[in-house]
Structures are given as structure tokens and as C-alpha cells.
Design a protein around this motif. Structure first.
Motif, PDB file in Angstrom:
ATOM      1  N   GLY A   8       0.810  -1.209   0.000  1.00 58.49           N
ATOM      2  CA  GLY A   8       0.000   0.000   0.000  1.00 58.49           C
ATOM      3  C   GLY A   8       0.845   1.262   0.000  1.00 58.49           C
ATOM      4  N   LYS A   9       1.917   1.283   0.768  1.00 55.16           N
ATOM      5  CA  LYS A   9       2.785   2.452   0.808  1.00 55.16           C
ATOM      6  C   LYS A   9       3.502   2.656  -0.517  1.00 55.16           C
ATOM      7  N   PRO A  16      -2.045 -23.627  -7.595  1.00 51.94           N
ATOM      8  CA  PRO A  16      -3.092 -22.725  -8.108  1.00 51.94           C
ATOM      9  C   PRO A  16      -4.234 -22.494  -7.134  1.00 51.94           C
ATOM     10  N   ALA A  17      -4.609 -23.517  -6.368  1.00 56.10           N
ATOM     11  CA  ALA A  17      -5.747 -23.382  -5.451  1.00 56.10           C
ATOM     12  C   ALA A  17      -5.332 -22.947  -4.049  1.00 56.10           C
ATOM     13  N   ASP A  18      -4.061 -22.643  -3.859  1.00 50.85           N
ATOM     14  CA  ASP A  18      -3.586 -22.250  -2.542  1.00 50.85           C
ATOM     15  C   ASP A  18      -4.232 -20.924  -2.140  1.00 50.85           C
ATOM     16  N   PRO A  19      -4.822 -20.844  -0.924  1.00 48.85           N
ATOM     17  CA  PRO A  19      -5.449 -19.586  -0.505  1.00 48.85           C
ATOM     18  C   PRO A  19      -4.479 -18.419  -0.439  1.00 48.85           C
ATOM     19  N   GLN A  20      -3.181 -18.695  -0.383  1.00 45.74           N
ATOM     20  CA  GLN A  20      -2.200 -17.611  -0.377  1.00 45.74           C
ATOM     21  C   GLN A  20      -2.167 -16.837  -1.697  1.00 45.74           C
ATOM     22  N   GLN A  21      -2.722 -17.429  -2.754  1.00 46.96           N
ATOM     23  CA  GLN A  21      -2.710 -16.750  -4.052  1.00 46.96           C
ATOM     24  C   GLN A  21      -3.401 -15.396  -3.967  1.00 46.96           C
ATOM     25  N   VAL A  22      -4.444 -15.289  -3.135  1.00 48.18           N
ATOM     26  CA  VAL A  22      -5.182 -14.027  -3.019  1.00 48.18           C
ATOM     27  C   VAL A  22      -4.261 -12.917  -2.536  1.00 48.18           C
ATOM     28  N   THR A  23      -3.504 -13.203  -1.480  1.00 50.32           N
ATOM     29  CA  THR A  23      -2.579 -12.216  -0.950  1.00 50.32           C
ATOM     30  C   THR A  23      -1.481 -11.904  -1.946  1.00 50.32           C
ATOM     31  N   CYS A  24      -0.909 -12.939  -2.527  1.00 45.05           N
ATOM     32  CA  CYS A  24       0.211 -12.762  -3.434  1.00 45.05           C
ATOM     33  C   CYS A  24      -0.189 -11.908  -4.637  1.00 45.05           C
ATOM     34  N   ARG A  25      -1.289 -12.245  -5.286  1.00 44.56           N
ATOM     35  CA  ARG A  25      -1.697 -11.537  -6.507  1.00 44.56           C
ATOM     36  C   ARG A  25      -2.105 -10.093  -6.223  1.00 44.56           C
ATOM     37  N   ALA A  26      -2.545  -9.803  -5.001  1.00 47.34           N
ATOM     38  CA  ALA A  26      -2.998  -8.453  -4.675  1.00 47.34           C
ATOM     39  C   ALA A  26      -1.844  -7.483  -4.435  1.00 47.34           C
ATOM     40  N   LEU A  27      -0.636  -7.994  -4.220  1.00 46.30           N
ATOM     41  CA  LEU A  27       0.496  -7.109  -3.957  1.00 46.30           C
ATOM     42  C   LEU A  27       0.806  -6.273  -5.188  1.00 46.30           C
ATOM     43  N   PHE A  28       0.923  -4.970  -4.980  1.00 46.68           N
ATOM     44  CA  PHE A  28       1.277  -4.009  -6.030  1.00 46.68           C
ATOM     45  C   PHE A  28       0.262  -3.972  -7.168  1.00 46.68           C
ATOM     46  N   ALA A  29      -0.948  -4.495  -6.909  1.00 41.10           N
ATOM     47  CA  ALA A  29      -1.981  -4.468  -7.939  1.00 41.10           C
ATOM     48  C   ALA A  29      -2.517  -3.051  -8.083  1.00 41.10           C
TER      49      ALA A  29
END
Length: 580
Positions: A520-521, A553-566
Motif C-alpha cells: 500500500g505504501k 493454483p488453489a492455494d489460498p495464499q494466491q489471493v494475498t500474493c496476486r494483490a500485492l502491487f496491484a
């Protein structure tokens, strides 16, 4: 043990008192404390510890012996398989499971280890449960934190053998009181969640032990397992009103906890627009005038003087003057009480400074008052005494940052720095003190020195989750203090992402929140003139994509990972990465 749990947001030195972001008060108990120093209520089970534990201690270490007994036999959790094994052991032995969540650098955790877990009576009592230790920097720890719903360090939870959570234990209280509450939990017929429901529907059916469990539940580390955070203040206030009148100490604790929750949830000052708090003001004054109730609520009396006074009184009023004077006298008496632990005395000192800082009304808000020379000299004497007298390395990891905070709050930044710099040579986690040194340099306006300390702290940090957190702090400091240094900011952010390489559970809990804040920063910074945009974020997004691709692909961590710097609006999903 007067303590605050260390939250996952860590930008400033400890203690709630004063204008710091992080909320950590000292937590301490002394194994050498006289056995008769605690004034407590005497409900049936709580007092049973005197008979139940003392013989076990005598058997374990020999009557009259002052040597420590062998330590607690912790089961260290690394994975889901370890959790399954620990609960299987609990079921086989038909014993509760005691879970401790902490970190090597965390000041309150070190105080717990040095003074509570090392006590012979705790060690003896540990034979009645299966103790498990979850270190936040162990492999897989952050994923397990999601399962246990733990966030702040330290968190201590008592489970039934079948995995039902019984209660969360208050690490901030006096050690002997902690043992009494632990004893109550071990014998509790119902989990605290059910006790709370009963207190709401049929309070007269609860006995003294049940009320005491509610009063001493660790509401600060509840993580909404028992009660939504938005309902905490009103619910605790309602419990304080319905608490049986013959349980004065329990009722007073529920009242004070409700006020603490209210200070956390609402802006201050608010006394002028909250006349309903007048009754609470009188009740707090009654607590401060009663030595027994002061000792029963030692952690709250020493930890929240400024906040509660500011909540309940308005500046420039007789009510403020009266409450401040009574609370100041109480804190001075506790600071001078050699029967108390070093941590309790230091917490009282810091709250005394916060109370003295409450000033008069300025143009739009209260303006901090100057400290008297008498109080400044008192701070110097007490912090020097603590430095001399605390010898245990783990306990120093808690007490010395607190002493430095007291000096800093008194305006003695040079003395605080000398204390911290000397401790760097001794501390097993010097990177924690380096953040305080960075904050002091920043306060002076010494940008280069501040960034140097932030960078040194990140370089020295140990453990995967800690390195991610300290690295994110460093990136945030660079953005704030040196926003034009794009190359340095980008390089630091890439180093933080590099910490995640090869970690299969890198995007859970504490890591996830550190990364989300850093992201976010960086996004905000990249949009400031001159707009840096893709030129800066492109390499970071490419590094992120590589990390995401390594996850199933189905790992719930994907949500956090893909959202970084989006880009804004690209993903509204907010990571909690808690598997169903």
C-alpha cells in the motif's frame, strides 16, 4: 506481570503511554517476589492453587531449595502434523493443551519466559497440561497462527483435548495471579465463550470462578473468537454492571477493562461529550483509593493511567485535577515498592510520565504539559536502578526498552540512546532496540541517522517472519524519510520479496499484513509527483508473479500474493489466508 501484547504493526518503541504507534507495555514478574505480596480475591478454585501447587513444587525441587527445577517440556510446533500429534497426546493423557505463541525478540515474551515459565510453580503446574510452543519464526508458524487465530505476541490459549478453546490467558497480570487464572481454566466446566453467553442471559447462575474467568480473559488477544471487537467495550461494561456486588475485585476489573476497550475504540478526549462516564469516574476513583483493588488490577492501574484519565475527565477541570493527583500518588507508591517486579515498577513510571504530560486545552486539543525537574530526576534514578538490578538477559530484553522509553518520554533522548546502544552488545535481539534508536533519530530530525538504524535493524533481524516485518518497516521508513531515492526504495522492496523465496507458507498472517502494508505504501508513493508508476512497480510485480507461480493454483495464499502491487480496483479481495 504488567504487559501489553506486541501487535504485528511495529514501528515504534514499546509502551502505550505517550505518542507511540505500537502498544506494548512491560510485562514482568519476579521469581524472587515475596510469596505474600499479592492481595487477591479468594474464590474457591483460585485459592486451591495454594494447596495444589505448593506440594508439587516441594516435591519437584525439594523443601526450602531455591534452585530452579527442570524447565517445561515444550512441544515445538512446526506443522499441521505437529498440531495433530500434540492434540493426540492431549487426548491420550486426557489433559488440556496449553499453547504459547511468541517470538525471540518480543519484549513481553522474553519477560514471560524469564519470570513466569521459569517459576517452579508454573513448571510443576505444567504437568497437568500438554505445553506447546509456537515460535512465529519457525517454518510453517504463520500458517499455524491462522489456524489458532493468534496474532499479537505473546498469546496463550488453553484448549480441551478435543481442540475446543477454553480460554485465552492474560500474560499482563501478576505471575501468581496468572497461575490462579490458569488453575481456573484447567478446572473450567465450560469454555469462556459459553460463560459469556450465560452471563448475558442468566448472570445469576454464574459462580465466582466463572465471573473471575470472564474478568481475566485475555480480551486483547481474543481476535474475535469470543466477541466481535466492536462489541467489546459495551459488553464488558454490561458485565461490570451485572457482576455480583460481593465480588468487588472482579467487578472492578471488568469496569477497567471496559474503559480500556473504550479508549482503544474511540477518539480522545471525549469526556465533555460523554456525561454517562461520570459514574465510571467515581468508580475508578474508588479503585485508586483501595489498595486491595489497586493490587488486584495492577496491570491496568499501571498501564492505562493517562488513557483512562483523559477518557473520563476534561482538561482544566476539578475532575481532571482530582483523578490525576490520586492516580499520580498511586503510581509513585507503586514505582517505589520494592516488592513489585522491575517490569511493574517500570510500567508505573512510564504511566506516571504519560499522566504528567496531560496538559491544558489549547486551540483545538490538549497540549502536552512540561515535566517538572523533580519528575525528570525521578525517571533518571529509576531507569538507572533498573539497568543495574536486572541481570537476566531475557528479562532485560523487556525492561531495558521500557527504561529507554521512559527516558525518551521524559525528553531525555540522549540518555535513552546511551542505554540502548550499550544494550546492543548484550541483547540476543539487538535489532529490536535499533528501531527505538531509529525513532529517536527521526524525532530529532536526523534523517540519515534514522535510516541508518532502520537499515541496520533489517540487516540484523533473525527469522523469516521477523525479517519480512523489519524489511517492510525499512521500506516504509525510506518512503517517508527519503521519498526521492527511488533506487534505494525499489532495491529494499525487492530484498523483502526475496525473503519469501522458498517459503511455502510465506503469505500467511503476520507476513501477509507486513506485505500488504508495504504494498500500500509503495502504491501511494508511486503515484506521487513525479509519477513513477510502472517504472518502479514493474520489477516488483514481476518478482511477485514468480513467487505466486511457485504456489499451487488453489492455494489460498494466491489471493494475498496476486494483490500485492496491484493497480487500484484490480482486486478488492482482502487477504486473510485462513483455509476453510
Amino acid at each position: 506481570m504488567s504487559a501489553r501484547t506486541v501487535p504485528d504493526l511495529l514501528f515504534r518503541p514499546p509502551f502505550r503511554a505517550g505518542p507511540w504507534i505500537v502498544v506494548i507495555a512491560l510485562l514482568a514478574s519476579a521469581c524472587s517476589r515475596p510469596q505474600g505480596d499479592a492481595n487477591t480475591e479468594a474464590p474457591s478454585v483460585a485459592t486451591a492453587i495454594e494447596q495444589a501447587v505448593t506440594p508439587a513444587v516441594a516435591a519437584a525441587i525439594g523443601a526450602g531449595s531455591t534452585h530452579p527445577s527442570p524447565g517445561v517440556r515444550w512441544n515445538r510446533l512446526h506443522s499441521e502434523a505437529d498440531v495433530t500429534s500434540a492434540f493426540a497426546e492431549a487426548r491420550e493423557k486426557n489433559l488440556p493443551l496449553f499453547a504459547y505463541w511468541g517470538a525471540a525478540w518480543c519484549p513481553p515474551c522474553n519477560q514471560v519466559k524469564a519470570t513466569l515459565f521459569a517459576r517452579p510453580d508454573f513448571i510443576a503446574l505444567s504437568q497437568r497440561f500438554v505445553p506447546v510452543y509456537l515460535d512465529g519464526d519457525l517454518p510453517g508458524a504463520q500458517k499455524l497462527a491462522a489456524r489458532f487465530k493468534v496474532r499479537g505476541y505473546p498469546t496463550m490459549i488453553l484448549f480441551r483435548p478435543d481442540g475446543t478453546e477454553l480460554t485465552r490467558l492474560p500474560g499482563e497480570v501478576d505471575a501468581r495471579k496468572y497461575l490462579q487464572v490458569l488453575e481456573l481454566g484447567l478446572q473450567a466446566p465450560q469454555p469462556v465463550k459459553q460463560l459469556l453467553a450465560q452471563a448475558r442471559s442468566a448472570p445469576m447462575q454464574l459462580d465466582a470462578d466463572a465471573w473471575r474467568l470472564l474478568a481475566y480473559y485475555a480480551w486483547d488477544t481474543d481476535e474475535q473468537q469470543v466477541l466481535p471487537a466492536a462489541q467489546r467495550a459495551t459488553t464488558l461494561a454490561r458485565l461490570a454492571r451485572t457482576c455480583p456486588a460481593d465480588q468487588a475485585a472482579t467487578c472492578s476489573r471488568l469496569l477497567l477493562k471496559s474503559l480500556v476497550a473504550r479508549t482503544d475504540a474511540a477518539p480522545r478526549p471525549m469526556a465533555r461529550r460523554a456525561p454517562d462516564l461520570a459514574a465510571s469516574r467515581d468508580e475508578v476513583l474508588a479503585v485508586l483509593a483501595d489498595e486491595h483493588l489497586v493490587r488486584e488490577n495492577l496491570d491496568l492501574v499501571t498501564g492505562y493511567a493517562g488513557e483512562i484519565t483523559q477518557l473520563l475527565t476534561a482538561a482544566d477541570t476539578p475532575e481532571r485535577e482530582r483523578m490525576s493527583a490520586l492516580w499520580a500518588a498511586t503510581l509513585d507508591r507503586l514505582t517505589a515498592d520494592a516488592r513489585l517486579s522491575q517490569g511493574d515498577r517500570m510500567t508505573a513510571l512510564v504511566s506516571r510520565i504519560a499522566l504528567a504530560r496531560l496538559g491544558r486545552t489549547g486551540s483545538s486539543a490538549e497540549q502536552p504539559a512540561a515535566l517538572s525537574s523533580v519528575l525528570i530526576e525521578h525517571v533518571q534514578r529509576e531507569t538507572a536502578r533498573a539497568d543495574r538490578e536486572v541481570s537476566d538477559d531475557d528479562e532485560r530484553q523487556s525492561v531495558i526498552p521500557g527504561a529507554a522509553e521512559a527516558l525518551a518520554q521524559a525528553g531525555l533522548l540522549d540518555e535513552a540512546d546511551r542505554l540502548l546502544e550499550a544494550e546492543l552488545k548484550r541483547s540476543h535481539s539487538p535489532y529490536y532496540a535499533m528501531l527505538s534508536l531509529a525513532a529517536h533519530a527521526k524525532q530529532r530530525g536526523h534523517t540519515s541517522a534514522a535510516l541508518g538504524w532502520y537499515e541496520r535493524a533489517y540487516a540484523a533481524a533473525q527469522g523469516p517472519a521477523t525479517r519480512v516485518q523489519w524489511g517492510a518497516i525499512y521500506v516504509g521508513a525510506l518512503i517517508e524519510l527519503s521519498p526521492d531515492d527511488s533506487a534505494r526504495i525499489t532495491d529494499a522492496a525487492r530484498r523483502v520479496l526475496g525473503e519469501l523465496q522458498g517459503q511455502p507458507d510465506a503469505f500467511y498472517e503476520r507476513n501477509a499484513r507486513s506485505l500488504e502494508r508495504m504494498s500500500g505504501k509503495l502504491l501511494d508513493w508511486s503515484r506521487r509527483p513525479p509519477v513513477r508508476g510502472a517504472a518502479v512497480l514493474g520489477p516488483l510485480r514481476a518478482q511477485r508473479d514468480t513467487l505466486c507461480a511457485a504456489l499451487p493454483p488453489a492455494d489460498p495464499q494466491q489471493v494475498t500474493c496476486r494483490a500485492l502491487f496491484a493497480a487500484p480496483g484490480a482486486s478488492k479481495a482482502r487477504s486473510r489466508t485462513v483455509p476453510a
